[in-house]
Design a protein around this motif. Structure first.
Motif, PDB file in Angstrom:
ATOM      1  N   PRO A  93       0.876  -1.161   0.022  1.00 23.95           N
ATOM      2  CA  PRO A  93       0.019   0.016  -0.089  1.00 23.95           C
ATOM      3  C   PRO A  93       0.555   1.208   0.114  1.00 23.95           C
ATOM      4  N   SER A  94       1.765   1.266   0.673  1.00 18.37           N
ATOM      5  CA  SER A  94       2.811   2.358   0.655  1.00 18.37           C
ATOM      6  C   SER A  94       3.386   2.808  -0.416  1.00 18.37           C
ATOM      7  N   ALA A  95       3.434   1.861  -1.545  1.00 20.44           N
ATOM      8  CA  ALA A  95       4.040   2.193  -2.897  1.00 20.44           C
ATOM      9  C   ALA A  95       2.785   2.652  -3.538  1.00 20.44           C
ATOM     10  N   ASN A  96       1.685   2.808  -3.092  1.00 21.24           N
ATOM     11  CA  ASN A  96       0.457   3.086  -4.109  1.00 21.24           C
ATOM     12  C   ASN A  96      -0.662   4.286  -3.414  1.00 21.24           C
ATOM     13  N   GLY A  97       0.405   5.042  -2.607  1.00 17.04           N
ATOM     14  CA  GLY A  97      -0.217   6.168  -2.111  1.00 17.04           C
ATOM     15  C   GLY A  97      -1.054   5.869  -0.654  1.00 17.04           C
ATOM     16  N   ASN A  98      -0.510   4.846  -0.030  1.00 14.86           N
ATOM     17  CA  ASN A  98      -1.061   4.284   1.105  1.00 14.86           C
ATOM     18  C   ASN A  98      -2.616   4.015   1.050  1.00 14.86           C
ATOM     19  N   GLU A  99      -3.000   3.343  -0.429  1.00  8.77           N
ATOM     20  CA  GLU A  99      -4.277   2.866  -0.491  1.00  8.77           C
ATOM     21  C   GLU A  99      -4.809   2.193   0.803  1.00  8.77           C
ATOM     22  N   VAL A 100      -6.243   2.272   1.091  1.00  7.69           N
ATOM     23  CA  VAL A 100      -6.725   1.396   2.275  1.00  7.69           C
ATOM     24  C   VAL A 100      -7.650   0.405   1.528  1.00  7.69           C
ATOM     25  N   SER A 101      -7.883   0.394   0.549  1.00  6.97           N
ATOM     26  CA  SER A 101      -8.924  -0.704   0.013  1.00  6.97           C
ATOM     27  C   SER A 101      -7.969  -1.914  -0.356  1.00  6.97           C
ATOM     28  N   ILE A 102      -8.673  -2.731  -0.623  1.00  6.20           N
ATOM     29  CA  ILE A 102      -7.995  -4.218  -1.375  1.00  6.20           C
ATOM     30  C   ILE A 102      -8.913  -4.511  -2.682  1.00  6.20           C
ATOM     31  N   HIS A 103      -8.281  -4.032  -3.757  1.00  2.00           N
ATOM     32  CA  HIS A 103      -8.827  -4.224  -5.182  1.00  2.00           C
ATOM     33  C   HIS A 103      -8.971  -5.662  -5.708  1.00  2.00           C
ATOM     34  N   GLY A 104     -10.211  -6.033  -6.239  1.00  2.00           N
ATOM     35  CA  GLY A 104     -10.259  -7.393  -6.891  1.00  2.00           C
ATOM     36  C   GLY A 104     -10.690  -8.439  -5.700  1.00  2.00           C
ATOM     37  N   PRO A 105     -11.248  -9.613  -5.986  1.00  2.00           N
ATOM     38  CA  PRO A 105     -11.760 -10.501  -5.143  1.00  2.00           C
ATOM     39  C   PRO A 105     -10.712 -10.596  -3.936  1.00  2.00           C
ATOM     40  N   HIS A 106     -11.387 -10.387  -2.751  1.00  2.00           N
ATOM     41  CA  HIS A 106     -10.533 -10.687  -1.452  1.00  2.00           C
ATOM     42  C   HIS A 106     -11.512 -11.132  -0.179  1.00  2.00           C
ATOM     43  N   MET A 107     -10.635 -11.591   0.638  1.00  2.00           N
ATOM     44  CA  MET A 107     -11.529 -11.970   1.879  1.00  2.00           C
ATOM     45  C   MET A 107     -11.394 -10.882   2.669  1.00  2.00           C
ATOM     46  N   HIS A 108     -12.889 -10.709   3.331  1.00  2.00           N
ATOM     47  CA  HIS A 108     -13.126  -9.498   4.172  1.00  2.00           C
ATOM     48  C   HIS A 108     -12.713  -9.776   5.722  1.00  2.00           C
ATOM     49  N   GLY A 109     -11.809  -8.841   6.393  1.00  2.00           N
ATOM     50  CA  GLY A 109     -11.697  -8.829   7.782  1.00  2.00           C
ATOM     51  C   GLY A 109     -12.520  -8.441   8.427  1.00  2.00           C
ATOM     52  N   CYS A 110     -13.133  -9.131   9.643  1.00  2.00           N
ATOM     53  CA  CYS A 110     -14.139  -8.486  10.538  1.00  2.00           C
ATOM     54  C   CYS A 110     -13.691  -8.751  12.036  1.00  2.00           C
ATOM     55  N   LEU A 111     -14.103  -7.745  12.862  1.00  4.41           N
ATOM     56  CA  LEU A 111     -13.833  -7.639  14.284  1.00  4.41           C
ATOM     57  C   LEU A 111     -14.980  -7.801  14.779  1.00  4.41           C
ATOM     58  N   GLU A 112     -15.175  -8.446  16.103  1.00  2.89           N
ATOM     59  CA  GLU A 112     -16.327  -8.847  16.974  1.00  2.89           C
ATOM     60  C   GLU A 112     -15.953  -7.603  18.040  1.00  2.89           C
TER      61      GLU A 112
END
Length: 437
Positions: free
Chosen positions: A253-272
């Motif tokens: 991400p730091s090489a891409n302007g600190n992007e916060v999203s994941i592009h393309g199919p990805h697993m979602h992280g969740c917190l309880e």
């Protein structure tokens, strides 16, 4: 995974093709197949796993059971690749997006945390081989204005094998509760700000005398890489590793302007949350971790990277040897246990089989990649735990134990081993499905 005292494999001086030749073969698929004979490794015994034994084909039932247990720890999904000359097995379990119920895809991207360090170490060793980064030089030689003089004895090599003795951080935001993680997940940091959180303290031990795993070591190593190359460390790794190996699912991400999203199919992280609800935290500003653990990747890319690394396609043997060499026996972890980290990797012995690789985790994600030296067995996994303080090691331990069984046991297996290229998938349905709004 637990570590134990390991006998160290001695590397031979077999003449090797150039790195450029090997990388060309990797990119074309000629040098490294997903299954079959890898590029010869100059290891102690290329016929076995390092302990004098040949491994059987993967036990499909044990591997399926390992990733199907999404309750210990609680996780929304899991994916696993087991490959190598002894056979392969692919499987997924659970859902990639709890909000929609989309099943896990084997190439879904994830945040792989400290797996980042293996890429940083590889780039640093390449630069060392080129004579541009001297591993035995003091870090202050490359970062004179960033570290105080009292840290002058720390070398680049001691950063890479976690024997630096750097102080603890002071002034980091409190992320001890899931609500606090959500509150601070878009905080923006510079690497210099991260470094400033520990430079006011004193060394915890004489550099080189003990080992303590610290992410800040790799923040400094990445800054040294940037100093000698004039490019962001993520760009340097992209040019040296990602593009030659065609790791199209991997980014920093730091090489891409600190992007916060994941592009393309990805697993979602969740917190309880404390009230039992789940919050999707897939979007995250990773600048606070930087080279400590910001990588976005997939199990397929990690498999390819691991195979190329262990096969000598990325490093000459004199540098690759460092990745399979622990500190001297008198250097122990700060808690007194044997040292278990080399340059960029860690080691563990499971069922008598010695594995080398790296684990990594970040909020909502846990990942691991390991292999035997001879690549009879490679295993790469990722899963999405939902509890902030839960121990993530039971899943990793189950996978490692299942992948290193000495004899496949057909009794009690839940399904037959898939044929080559077949994906084994298990998707939960009904009231047991986790919901992540």
């Amino acid at each position: 995974m637990t570590s134990s005292s390991l006998s160290r494999s001695r590397l031979s001086t077999t003449r090797r093709p150039s790195r450029r030749t090997l990388l060309a073969g990797v990119a074309s698929g000629a040098a490294l197949a997903a299954v079959g004979t890898p590029v010869p490794v100059a290891a102690a015994d290329s016929r076995d796993d390092g302990s004098g034994h040949r491994l059987p084909p993967p036990d499909a039932g044990a591997l399926r059971a390992a990733i199907d247990d999404l309750a210990h720890p609680r996780a929304s999904g899991a994916q696993l690749r087991v490959t190598g000359s002894a056979g392969r097995w692919y499987g997924t379990s659970g859902v990639s997006d709890p909000a929609t119920g989309r099943p896990v895809g084997l190439n879904d991207k994830v945040r792989a945390g400290s797996v980042t360090k293996a890429f940083v170490a590889t780039a640093a060793l390449q630069l060392a081989d080129e004579g541009r980064l001297r591993l035995e030089s003091p870090v202050r030689h490359y970062l004179p204005g960033l570290l105080p003089e009292r840290f002058g004895a720390i070398t680049v090599a001691q950063l890479l094998d976690h024997t630096s003795g750097l102080p603890d951080h002071v002034g980091l935001p409190d992320r001890s509760t899931p609500e606090a993680v959500v509150r601070h997940r878009f905080d923006r940091w510079t690497p210099q700000q991260i470094v400033a959180t520990f430079t006011g303290g004193e060394l915890k031990f004489r550099p080189g005398s003990k080992q303590e795993y610290r992410g800040i070591n790799y923040v400094l190593a990445a800054l040294a890489i940037e100093q000698v190359t004039g490019r962001p460390y993520g760009v340097e790794i992209r040019n040296r590793i990602l593009r030659p190996l065609r790791l199209g699912h991997t980014s920093f991400p730091s090489a891409n302007g600190n992007e916060v999203s994941i592009h393309g199919p990805h697993m979602h992280g969740c917190l309880e949350m404390s009230d039992g609800t789940l919050t999707d935290i897939t979007e995250f500003d990773m600048s606070s971790t930087y080279a400590d653990g910001e990588i976005v990747t997939s199990t397929g890319d990690l498999h390819r990277f691991l195979a190329a690394l262990f096969s000598g396609a990325l490093l000459p043997q004199r540098q690759l040897r460092r990745m399979f060499t622990l500190p001297p026996a008198h250097v122990r972890m700060s808690d007194g246990t044997p040292a278990r980290y080399s340059t960029g990797l860690q080691t563990a012995t499971v069922n008598g089989v010695t594995l080398w690789g790296k684990t990594g985790q970040y909020y909502g994600y846990a990942t691991g990649m390991f292999a035997t030296r001879d690549q009879q067995r490679r295993l790469v996994w990722s899963f999405t735990p939902v509890q902030l303080d839960a121990d993530q090691s039971p899943m990793a331990q189950r996978i490692a134990e299942a992948a290193t069984l000495r004899q496949a046991d057909s009794v009690g297996t839940v399904e037959a081993e898939p044929s080559a290229g077949t994906l084994s998938r298990r998707v939960p349905t009904g009231p047991g499905r986790l919901l992540c709004p």
